[in-house]
Design a protein around this motif. Structure first.
Motif, PDB file in Angstrom:
ATOM      1  N   GLN A 161      18.496 -94.726  61.450  1.00 43.68           N
ATOM      2  CA  GLN A 161      17.754 -94.510  62.688  1.00 43.68           C
ATOM      3  C   GLN A 161      16.922 -95.744  63.037  1.00 43.68           C
ATOM      4  O   GLN A 161      16.887 -96.174  64.196  1.00 43.68           O
ATOM      5  N   ALA A 162      16.277 -96.329  62.017  1.00 43.59           N
ATOM      6  CA  ALA A 162      15.455 -97.518  62.262  1.00 43.59           C
ATOM      7  C   ALA A 162      16.313 -98.699  62.712  1.00 43.59           C
ATOM      8  O   ALA A 162      15.925 -99.462  63.596  1.00 43.59           O
ATOM      9  N   ASP A 180      17.162 -98.192  66.294  1.00 44.04           N
ATOM     10  CA  ASP A 180      16.034 -98.413  67.200  1.00 44.04           C
ATOM     11  C   ASP A 180      15.732 -99.890  67.448  1.00 44.04           C
ATOM     12  O   ASP A 180      14.932-100.213  68.328  1.00 44.04           O
ATOM     13  N   GLU A 181      16.362-100.767  66.654  1.00 43.41           N
ATOM     14  CA  GLU A 181      16.116-102.207  66.820  1.00 43.41           C
ATOM     15  C   GLU A 181      16.924-102.819  67.958  1.00 43.41           C
ATOM     16  O   GLU A 181      16.753-103.991  68.296  1.00 43.41           O
ATOM     17  N   GLN A 182      17.831-102.042  68.555  1.00 41.37           N
ATOM     18  CA  GLN A 182      18.838-102.633  69.431  1.00 41.37           C
ATOM     19  C   GLN A 182      18.291-103.210  70.735  1.00 41.37           C
ATOM     20  O   GLN A 182      18.556-104.364  71.080  1.00 41.37           O
ATOM     21  N   SER A 193      23.511-102.387  63.923  1.00 42.22           N
ATOM     22  CA  SER A 193      22.969-101.416  64.857  1.00 42.22           C
ATOM     23  C   SER A 193      24.034-100.986  65.869  1.00 42.22           C
ATOM     24  O   SER A 193      24.176 -99.811  66.185  1.00 42.22           O
ATOM     25  N   GLY A 218      21.078 -91.387  71.020  1.00 41.91           N
ATOM     26  CA  GLY A 218      19.903 -92.250  71.028  1.00 41.91           C
ATOM     27  C   GLY A 218      20.063 -93.592  71.721  1.00 41.91           C
ATOM     28  O   GLY A 218      19.444 -93.823  72.767  1.00 41.91           O
ATOM     29  N   PRO A 219      20.899 -94.493  71.176  1.00 39.92           N
ATOM     30  CA  PRO A 219      20.986 -95.832  71.788  1.00 39.92           C
ATOM     31  C   PRO A 219      21.482 -95.778  73.237  1.00 39.92           C
ATOM     32  O   PRO A 219      20.987 -96.531  74.072  1.00 39.92           O
ATOM     33  N   GLN A 253      18.491 -94.795  75.266  1.00 42.57           N
ATOM     34  CA  GLN A 253      17.483 -95.866  75.277  1.00 42.57           C
ATOM     35  C   GLN A 253      17.892 -97.004  76.211  1.00 42.57           C
ATOM     36  O   GLN A 253      17.081 -97.519  76.981  1.00 42.57           O
ATOM     37  N   HIS A 287      16.008 -97.994  79.678  1.00 37.98           N
ATOM     38  CA  HIS A 287      15.451 -99.344  79.753  1.00 37.98           C
ATOM     39  C   HIS A 287      15.966-100.080  80.998  1.00 37.98           C
ATOM     40  O   HIS A 287      15.210-100.710  81.731  1.00 37.98           O
TER      41      HIS A 287
END
Lengths: 224, 224
Positions: free
Chosen positions: A58-59, A62-64, A100, A117-118, A121, A125
């Motif tokens: 997950q972390a 989230d860096e993507q 990622s 998620g991604p 996001q 964004h």
């Protein structure tokens, strides 16, 4: 080095190692031991930051989005174009980002969890940017920003996969350029089209300018 | 049933079981035993047709393109649009196809092998159609058919992934419609645009017409 700073560094080292291992082996085949070996940290250090393989994945996921950071542009469509090229360029060299992206398109990662998620996001964004482009009069009146950004996010995910499969991403920048060549005429007001730079080397040029600006900033800081 | 016919059916049963298992578990986690259990065939029968998990995966991958078969259209762009909608529609219900698509985007399947197969097969298949569209005067002179089909193949791969992650493919037809809404104006001569049907229910309608035609053919055969 202060304790907090050291913890941040260790977390980053673990994330980068995890990204590289996820990229090479995929979610299912990756084990915590493989990440420990790559990161050269203790089990205790890893579990201090991440409670499980799932939370590590997950972390990494989230860096993507931060990897698409680019300098602001007066033309918001150009800024959007730049984000895709810069992301593509960084994807060539950064293992954390590669991992990622692999996790994002891996249907098995993490098991039983929400894969959206991604994708969400990215859409959230980018829609802000496309709405600013609309407010500045850059878009044709037919454009629905949310639809267009979701198309771009989905298409980009597939294009990078195809580029990876066919050329190990050597032609990714060209494929991004072709994507924009097909999409821009349907969304941008015609007068803007000739001014938008979508040459395949756009990402490399934007990154080089960023590095130069960064070096100047260091020089300014040092002389201050 | 002749021996050859029985062998063809058994092979199909195995392929469909393998597709379902690959779809649910991914390449790495799938075992031959899981496929045997699902297919309810003997180990001997499976190994008669497929020597390994790799060859089974390859066969599942090779099943993909035929699922886009549609009736010919006078307008070749319409035929291309139809292929994407019909493929998307079939993807909702067919486990073999689901498994094939998952393998195609799974970076770990099969390990060490060439992942480019389905991407190349799709591009080679579709470029013929787009070149016919060009020869019939349907395309803008700026279009490079190979570039456009590779964009479509890559974009489609990502769009179905995103649709799967966000809505378990419930919005796939709408996303395909949005893709064409953005791409058609950049490739089709303007006079053709209003006549191309890219409504989200296009795939369901084309398939219903195909089923009807199939039922009529059966009736004709029975009365002959």
């Amino acid at each position: 080095m202060a304790r907090q700073e050291r913890a941040i560094r260790t977390r980053r080292v673990i994330l980068e190692a995890a990204g590289a291992v996820f990229d090479e082996h995929g979610y299912t085949a990756t084990t915590i031991s493989m990440v420990l070996e790559r990161a050269e940290v203790t089990k205790g250090a890893l579990y201090f930051h991440f409670s499980s393989k799932e939370s590590l994945a997950q972390a990494v996921l989230d860096e993507q989005v931060p990897f698409a950071a680019v300098p602001p542009q007066p033309c918001k469509l150009q800024e959007l174009v730049d984000m895709t090229f810069v992301f593509g360029q960084r994807l060539l060299g950064n293992s954390l980002l590669k991992g990622s992206v692999r996790l994002a398109v891996d249907q098995s990662a993490p098991p039983g969890s929400d894969h959206s998620g991604p994708f969400r996001q990215w859409a959230d964004h980018l829609v802000v940017l496309l709405e600013r482009a609309r407010d500045q009069g850059e878009l044709l009146p037919t454009v629905v920003p949310r639809q267009t950004v979701e198309l771009l996010v989905g298409a980009f995910a597939g294009i990078q996969l195809m580029s990876r499969a066919l050329t190990d991403r050597a032609d990714l920048a060209e494929r991004i350029s072709v994507l924009w060549g097909h999409v821009l005429p349907s969304i941008a007001v015609p007068g803007l089209l000739p001014g938008i730079d979508r040459e395949p080397d756009r990402g490399a040029r934007v990154l080089a300018a960023l590095d130069e600006a960064g070096a100047e900033q260091v020089a300014v800081d040092a002389s201050g």
